[in-house]
Design an enzyme around this catalytic site. Structure first.
Site, mmCIF file in Angstrom:
data_model
loop_
_atom_site.group_PDB
_atom_site.id
_atom_site.type_symbol
_atom_site.label_atom_id
_atom_site.label_comp_id
_atom_site.label_asym_id
_atom_site.label_seq_id
_atom_site.Cartn_x
_atom_site.Cartn_y
_atom_site.Cartn_z
ATOM 1 N N ASP A 112 0.833 -1.197 0.000
ATOM 2 C CA ASP A 112 0.000 0.000 0.000
ATOM 3 C C ASP A 112 0.871 1.251 0.000
ATOM 4 O O ASP A 112 1.993 1.246 0.523
ATOM 5 C CB ASP A 112 -0.898 0.024 1.248
ATOM 6 C CG ASP A 112 -2.142 -0.828 1.082
ATOM 7 O OD1 ASP A 112 -2.503 -1.131 -0.066
ATOM 8 O OD2 ASP A 112 -2.748 -1.180 2.103
ATOM 9 N N ARG A 117 -1.579 -0.960 -8.781
ATOM 10 C CA ARG A 117 -2.907 -0.456 -8.416
ATOM 11 C C ARG A 117 -2.916 1.062 -8.510
ATOM 12 O O ARG A 117 -2.076 1.734 -7.895
ATOM 13 C CB ARG A 117 -3.275 -0.878 -6.989
ATOM 14 C CG ARG A 117 -4.635 -0.342 -6.514
ATOM 15 C CD ARG A 117 -4.778 -0.462 -4.999
ATOM 16 N NE ARG A 117 -4.664 -1.827 -4.556
ATOM 17 C CZ ARG A 117 -4.294 -2.187 -3.316
ATOM 18 N NH1 ARG A 117 -3.965 -1.261 -2.431
ATOM 19 N NH2 ARG A 117 -4.215 -3.460 -2.982
#
Length: 309
Positions: free
Chosen positions: A135, A185
């Site tokens: 992340d 992502r």
């Protein structure tokens, strides 16, 4: 203004105590966080998989300054990955890891500790037959996170990256990462960033998102389109088709509890839809960012409290 206020509240210990002490809050939080334990995470994974969805699990607990807590986070991830493998769920579920949860902010050798801890999680993921995505957090960690990503990809080339379209640097980062085998992502971004590094106007962020999508779809990597915006979802599909991508060559990603009907619709139509599913006791900061992202989430929260009261 509301977004900034909610993000500020997410960093306030006094507001946190107030929200966490309210007995009406936790049932509402369950819309976005299915539970606090590894068992809850696996249960949610099984339910989502039953609807044809893929999953990425995030064990909450970012910004830790406690080495023991970082170690516990690693242990928890490895446990979950083992259970996913045992129960035949690893093909449909991976994990997402915030480096600040595994030691990145520790005062002594934080980056090295985070890298070593992330490597332990990657080893467990490899043994389970699945993957890990790192992340991205606020802009001050971007270079550190991308550096650790590069180190991990030496042994685990499948480690996924996350880039945030509201940062001015992201279009170039997309070019750098749109390489063969690179999982990326693309999200809009959920932190309160200064104008010097991030676009402030929604239309500017949207335009940046589309520019970045074009780079990723034209590249040789595997784009992961993280958006709940119907327009962005449609544009992603058009760009994928224009660049000769099949449903197996990219995926959509949405958050647990947000637009679940749309998630199932995309999956039923043959698309790959992965649900970002957070779990754990440290839900407060994550929950406040979810409220800040969309006014509809705030309205849902207030209606739910009124109904339960």
């Amino acid at each position: 203004m509301l977004r900034s206020a909610l993000l500020a509240a997410g960093r306030s210990p006094s507001v946190r105590r107030l929200v966490e002490a309210n007995p009406l809050t936790k049932p509402v939080v369950r819309r976005f966080v299915p539970g606090t334990s590894p068992e809850d995470a696996v249960r949610a994974t099984r339910e989502l998989s039953g609807h044809g969805l893929f999953v990425t699990l995030d064990r909450l607990g970012e910004d830790t300054l406690d080495a023991g807590q970082a170690t516990a986070t690693v242990r928890d991830y490895r446990q979950v990955l083992g259970v996913l493998a045992e129960q035949g769920l690893a093909e449909r579920a991976e994990v997402s890891v915030k480096l600040s949860a595994v030691g990145q902010f520790l005062p002594s050798d934080g980056e090295k500790i985070a890298l070593d801890n992330a490597r332990l999680i990657c080893e467990a993921a490899s043994a389970a037959g699945t993957t890990v995505t790192l992340d991205m957090e606020d802009h001050t960690t971007t270079d550190s996170t991308l550096g650790i990503l590069r180190d991990l990809r030496v042994d685990f080339p499948w480690v996924g990256a996350v880039l945030q379209a509201y940062l001015r640097r992201t279009e170039q980062d997309c070019r750098d990462l749109a390489t063969a085998g690179s999982r990326v992502r693309l999200c809009k971004g959920a932190y309160d960033e200064p104008e010097s590094v991030a676009y402030q106007d929604k239309s500017e962020v949207d335009r940046s998102y589309v520019r970045c999508l074009k780079v990723l779809m034209q590249g040789e990597g595997y784009p992961m389109v993280a958006s709940h915006d119907p327009r962005m979802v449609a544009i992603a599909g058009e760009l994928a088709a224009r660049n000769g991508r099949t449903n197996a060559d990219f995926e959509y990603q949405m958050l647990y509890g947000i637009r679940p009907d749309e998630q199932r619709r995309i999956a039923a139509a043959g698309g790959r839809l992965r649900v970002y599913t957070a779990y754990g006791d440290e839900w407060y900061g994550y929950f406040m960012r979810r409220l800040a992202e969309r006014p509809a989430n705030v309205a849902f929260f207030l209606r739910s409290l009124a109904t339960q009261g």
